[in-house]
Design a protein around this motif. Structure first.
Motif, PDB file in Angstrom:
ATOM      1  N   HIS A 107       0.963  -1.480   0.156  1.00  0.00           N
ATOM      2  CA  HIS A 107       0.026   0.196   0.102  1.00  0.00           C
ATOM      3  C   HIS A 107       0.587   1.786   0.275  1.00  0.00           C
ATOM      4  O   HIS A 107       0.525   2.094  -0.545  1.00  0.00           O
ATOM      5  CB  HIS A 107      -0.842   0.099   1.062  1.00  0.00           C
ATOM      6  N   LEU A 108       2.265   1.413   0.172  1.00  0.00           N
ATOM      7  CA  LEU A 108       2.840   2.268   0.405  1.00  0.00           C
ATOM      8  C   LEU A 108       3.484   2.746  -0.987  1.00  0.00           C
ATOM      9  O   LEU A 108       3.360   2.047  -2.329  1.00  0.00           O
ATOM     10  CB  LEU A 108       4.494   2.049   1.536  1.00  0.00           C
ATOM     11  N   THR A 109       3.652   3.943  -1.427  1.00  0.00           N
ATOM     12  CA  THR A 109       4.151   3.989  -2.911  1.00  0.00           C
ATOM     13  C   THR A 109       5.670   3.655  -2.603  1.00  0.00           C
ATOM     14  O   THR A 109       6.278   4.354  -1.760  1.00  0.00           O
ATOM     15  CB  THR A 109       3.973   5.500  -3.207  1.00  0.00           C
ATOM     16  N   ALA A 110       6.536   4.461  -3.959  1.00  0.00           N
ATOM     17  CA  ALA A 110       7.721   3.710  -3.355  1.00  0.00           C
ATOM     18  C   ALA A 110       8.567   5.307  -2.855  1.00  0.00           C
ATOM     19  O   ALA A 110       9.574   4.809  -2.010  1.00  0.00           O
ATOM     20  CB  ALA A 110       8.438   4.128  -5.272  1.00  0.00           C
ATOM     21  N   GLU A 134      16.895  11.625  -4.943  1.00  0.00           N
ATOM     22  CA  GLU A 134      18.153  10.851  -5.577  1.00  0.00           C
ATOM     23  C   GLU A 134      18.504   9.250  -5.675  1.00  0.00           C
ATOM     24  O   GLU A 134      18.632   8.274  -6.696  1.00  0.00           O
ATOM     25  CB  GLU A 134      19.721  11.658  -4.431  1.00  0.00           C
ATOM     26  N   LEU A 135      18.427   8.250  -4.613  1.00  0.00           N
ATOM     27  CA  LEU A 135      17.760   6.844  -5.302  1.00  0.00           C
ATOM     28  C   LEU A 135      16.933   6.524  -5.867  1.00  0.00           C
ATOM     29  O   LEU A 135      17.182   5.499  -6.549  1.00  0.00           O
ATOM     30  CB  LEU A 135      18.016   6.719  -4.100  1.00  0.00           C
ATOM     31  N   LEU A 136      15.712   7.342  -5.597  1.00  0.00           N
ATOM     32  CA  LEU A 136      15.141   6.306  -7.413  1.00  0.00           C
ATOM     33  C   LEU A 136      14.879   6.778  -8.456  1.00  0.00           C
ATOM     34  O   LEU A 136      14.374   6.456  -9.267  1.00  0.00           O
ATOM     35  CB  LEU A 136      13.005   7.308  -6.523  1.00  0.00           C
ATOM     36  N   GLU A 137      15.435   8.282  -8.397  1.00  0.00           N
ATOM     37  CA  GLU A 137      16.024   8.747  -9.739  1.00  0.00           C
ATOM     38  C   GLU A 137      17.320   7.740 -10.156  1.00  0.00           C
ATOM     39  O   GLU A 137      17.441   6.967 -11.268  1.00  0.00           O
ATOM     40  CB  GLU A 137      16.965  10.034  -9.641  1.00  0.00           C
ATOM     41  N   LYS A 138      17.816   7.521  -9.187  1.00  0.00           N
ATOM     42  CA  LYS A 138      19.626   6.106  -9.295  1.00  0.00           C
ATOM     43  C   LYS A 138      18.539   5.239 -10.237  1.00  0.00           C
ATOM     44  O   LYS A 138      19.453   4.010 -11.086  1.00  0.00           O
ATOM     45  CB  LYS A 138      20.526   5.601  -8.402  1.00  0.00           C
ATOM     46  N   VAL A 139      17.473   4.232  -9.593  1.00  0.00           N
ATOM     47  CA  VAL A 139      17.547   2.947 -10.250  1.00  0.00           C
ATOM     48  C   VAL A 139      15.660   3.015 -10.761  1.00  0.00           C
ATOM     49  O   VAL A 139      15.453   1.971 -11.087  1.00  0.00           O
ATOM     50  CB  VAL A 139      16.473   2.738  -8.789  1.00  0.00           C
ATOM     51  N   ASP A 140      16.024   4.163 -11.642  1.00  0.00           N
ATOM     52  CA  ASP A 140      15.035   4.719 -12.389  1.00  0.00           C
ATOM     53  C   ASP A 140      13.550   4.083 -12.484  1.00  0.00           C
ATOM     54  O   ASP A 140      12.731   3.710 -12.826  1.00  0.00           O
ATOM     55  CB  ASP A 140      15.195   4.037 -13.623  1.00  0.00           C
ATOM     56  N   LEU A 141      13.202   4.981 -11.056  1.00  0.00           N
ATOM     57  CA  LEU A 141      12.144   4.778 -10.586  1.00  0.00           C
ATOM     58  C   LEU A 141      10.990   6.080 -10.000  1.00  0.00           C
ATOM     59  O   LEU A 141      10.255   6.339  -9.348  1.00  0.00           O
ATOM     60  CB  LEU A 141      12.239   3.485  -9.286  1.00  0.00           C
ATOM     61  N   HIS A 143       9.752   8.684 -12.276  1.00  0.00           N
ATOM     62  CA  HIS A 143       8.566   8.533 -12.684  1.00  0.00           C
ATOM     63  C   HIS A 143       6.992   7.699 -11.980  1.00  0.00           C
ATOM     64  O   HIS A 143       6.002   8.292 -12.444  1.00  0.00           O
ATOM     65  CB  HIS A 143       8.447   8.162 -14.519  1.00  0.00           C
ATOM     66  N   VAL A 144       7.812   6.685 -11.310  1.00  0.00           N
ATOM     67  CA  VAL A 144       6.335   6.379  -9.989  1.00  0.00           C
ATOM     68  C   VAL A 144       6.851   5.895  -8.860  1.00  0.00           C
ATOM     69  O   VAL A 144       6.295   5.509  -7.911  1.00  0.00           O
ATOM     70  CB  VAL A 144       6.154   4.718 -10.925  1.00  0.00           C
ATOM     71  N   ALA A 145       7.506   7.506  -8.118  1.00  0.00           N
ATOM     72  CA  ALA A 145       7.549   7.833  -7.039  1.00  0.00           C
ATOM     73  C   ALA A 145       6.360   7.698  -6.454  1.00  0.00           C
ATOM     74  O   ALA A 145       6.058   7.178  -5.404  1.00  0.00           O
ATOM     75  CB  ALA A 145       8.548   9.024  -6.713  1.00  0.00           C
ATOM     76  N   ASP A 146       4.861   7.989  -7.018  1.00  0.00           N
ATOM     77  CA  ASP A 146       3.936   8.307  -6.189  1.00  0.00           C
ATOM     78  C   ASP A 146       3.155   6.624  -6.142  1.00  0.00           C
ATOM     79  O   ASP A 146       1.954   6.975  -5.814  1.00  0.00           O
ATOM     80  CB  ASP A 146       3.044   9.767  -6.501  1.00  0.00           C
ATOM     81  N   PRO A 148       1.308   3.052  -6.004  1.00  0.00           N
ATOM     82  CA  PRO A 148       1.874   1.869  -4.971  1.00  0.00           C
ATOM     83  C   PRO A 148       2.582   1.032  -5.184  1.00  0.00           C
ATOM     84  O   PRO A 148       2.558   0.535  -6.446  1.00  0.00           O
ATOM     85  CB  PRO A 148       0.561   1.936  -4.222  1.00  0.00           C
ATOM     86  N   LEU A 149       3.691   0.402  -4.251  1.00  0.00           N
ATOM     87  CA  LEU A 149       3.815  -0.933  -5.115  1.00  0.00           C
ATOM     88  C   LEU A 149       3.481  -1.431  -4.784  1.00  0.00           C
ATOM     89  O   LEU A 149       3.756  -3.309  -6.184  1.00  0.00           O
ATOM     90  CB  LEU A 149       5.292  -1.407  -3.551  1.00  0.00           C
ATOM     91  N   GLY A 150       2.013  -1.905  -4.735  1.00  0.00           N
ATOM     92  CA  GLY A 150       1.086  -2.985  -5.454  1.00  0.00           C
ATOM     93  C   GLY A 150       1.155  -3.633  -6.556  1.00  0.00           C
ATOM     94  O   GLY A 150       1.084  -4.426  -7.353  1.00  0.00           O
ATOM     95  N   ARG A 151       1.386  -1.812  -7.088  1.00  0.00           N
ATOM     96  CA  ARG A 151       2.143  -2.034  -8.612  1.00  0.00           C
ATOM     97  C   ARG A 151       2.771  -2.440  -9.585  1.00  0.00           C
ATOM     98  O   ARG A 151       2.399  -2.036 -10.581  1.00  0.00           O
ATOM     99  CB  ARG A 151       0.343  -1.130  -9.149  1.00  0.00           C
ATOM    100  N   PHE A 152       3.887  -2.063  -9.010  1.00  0.00           N
ATOM    101  CA  PHE A 152       4.927  -2.566  -9.474  1.00  0.00           C
ATOM    102  C   PHE A 152       4.961  -4.057  -9.844  1.00  0.00           C
ATOM    103  O   PHE A 152       4.808  -4.685  -9.130  1.00  0.00           O
ATOM    104  CB  PHE A 152       6.375  -2.343  -8.571  1.00  0.00           C
TER     105      PHE A 152
END
Length: 335
Positions: A107-110, A134-141, A143-146, A148-152
């Motif tokens: 249920h948490l976002t990235a 910085e880390l979300l940019e580094k792992v190319d995520l 654009h999906v920072a907001d 939920p992880l359940g959709r990853f």
């Protein structure tokens, strides 16, 4: 009365990881049948290096990592992380960890996921915001920072896990199968991140079944089979320890003859495969016949061949034993 905690390595000369005589025995079933998972393991990982830990399923890789992080209590031996005994919770303050099977709160976002782990390390809010971005940019995520992880997807979750392992800017990064579930582009991304950690002066200890990745980025590797360390050293040392044959491309006149396997032939050019001890004799004969040596290429072993060779020495019985230990490990984890 003075209280003494777990021993600590003093000074600045300690290794990033030091394992001495590490043993782990699991007990399974009603009769508590013992299964040896690790047998007196000695391992030393220097600061600033990338160390690959390889071996077949059930060999003891994950068991070793869990003992390193005090997730399992070893039966024997000691582990020191960054100079501190692994039994001391403070030893993990500067350690980043990605488990083989990470759990994600779907249920948490990235962004919320990384922020949660940053809070566990008591990182101040302003620094948390910067690190998460910085880390979300580094792992190319980014654009999906907001989202939920359940959709990853599996690969996206794995990259989020890698980011989590770096949230505390660790001096030592421990990754258990970090390439799992990644496509070729994801693997390349994680490889680049691992190499970047070395450039930053950090130490990376990781296990992987993808031996081509290990061979391309590691400074040293350790090979474990049935709970025992079978080989350890630099990549070039391990793969060059035995040259099976040498491929020689030569241009020779008609009628030239030499005992060896002819791999290919085009006009006067021949590709011969000969034993290492016959190379000098072949080259001498080529030159004396007025021919020309085009290329001499030793056929070096790969890490996969080194692993298969060690498994052949160990025998099937040891493989069954390691699998049994793995099963006992799972049963003990359930209980």
């Amino acid at each position: 009365m003075k209280m003494h905690g777990p021993p600590t390595r003093h000074g600045k000369d300690f290794s990033a990881v030091e394992i001495k005589g590490l043993g782990k025995t699991y007990y399974s079933g009603f009769w508590k049948t013992p299964h040896v998972g690790l047998r007196s393991l000695d391992l030393n990982v220097q600061k600033g290096e990338i160390f690959g830990f390889i071996g077949p399923n059930g060999a003891g890789k994950t068991t070793t990592i869990k003992c390193m992080l005090a997730l399992h209590r070893p039966t024997a031996g000691q582990v020191f992380l960054l100079g501190k005994n692994a039994r001391d919770p403070d030893s993990r303050r500067k350690v980043g960890f990605l488990p083989e099977r990470p759990f994600f709160y779907q249920h948490l976002t990235a962004s919320e996921f990384l922020d949660f782990y940053a809070r566990l390390f008591a990182i101040p809010r302003n620094q948390r915001v910067r690190l998460c971005g910085e880390l979300l940019e580094k792992v190319d995520l980014a654009h999906v920072a907001d989202v939920p992880l359940g959709r990853f997807s599996k690969g996206m979750l794995q990259r989020a896990g890698v980011a989590q392992a770096l949230i505390n800017e660790p001096e030592l990064v421990i990754l258990d199968e970090p390439m799992s579930g990644l496509d070729p582009l994801g693997r390349m991304l994680v490889r680049d991140i691992i190499l970047e950690q070395r450039e930053l002066g950090r130490t990376v200890f990781f296990s992987s079944h993808i031996l081509s990745d290990v061979q391309s980025i590691c400074d040293r590797v350790g090979l474990i089979v049935a709970g025992e360390l079978k080989a350890m050293g630099r990549i070039d040392t391990l793969i060059d320890r035995q040259i099976k044959h040498v491929d020689c491309t030569i241009d020779v006149p008609s009628g030239f003859a030499f005992k060896g396997e002819v791999v290919a032939r085009q006009g006067h050019e021949h590709l011969l495969r000969v034993p290492p001890e016959k190379v000098e004799e072949l080259l001498t004969k080529v030159m004396s016949s007025g021919g020309r040596v085009i290329q001499v290429q030793p056929a070096r072993m790969t890490l996969e061949q080194v692993l298969v060779e060690e498994l052949g020495k160990t025998g099937k019985g040891a493989t069954r034993g390691s699998t049994g230990s793995d099963a006992a490990h799972r049963e003990q984890t359930r209980t």
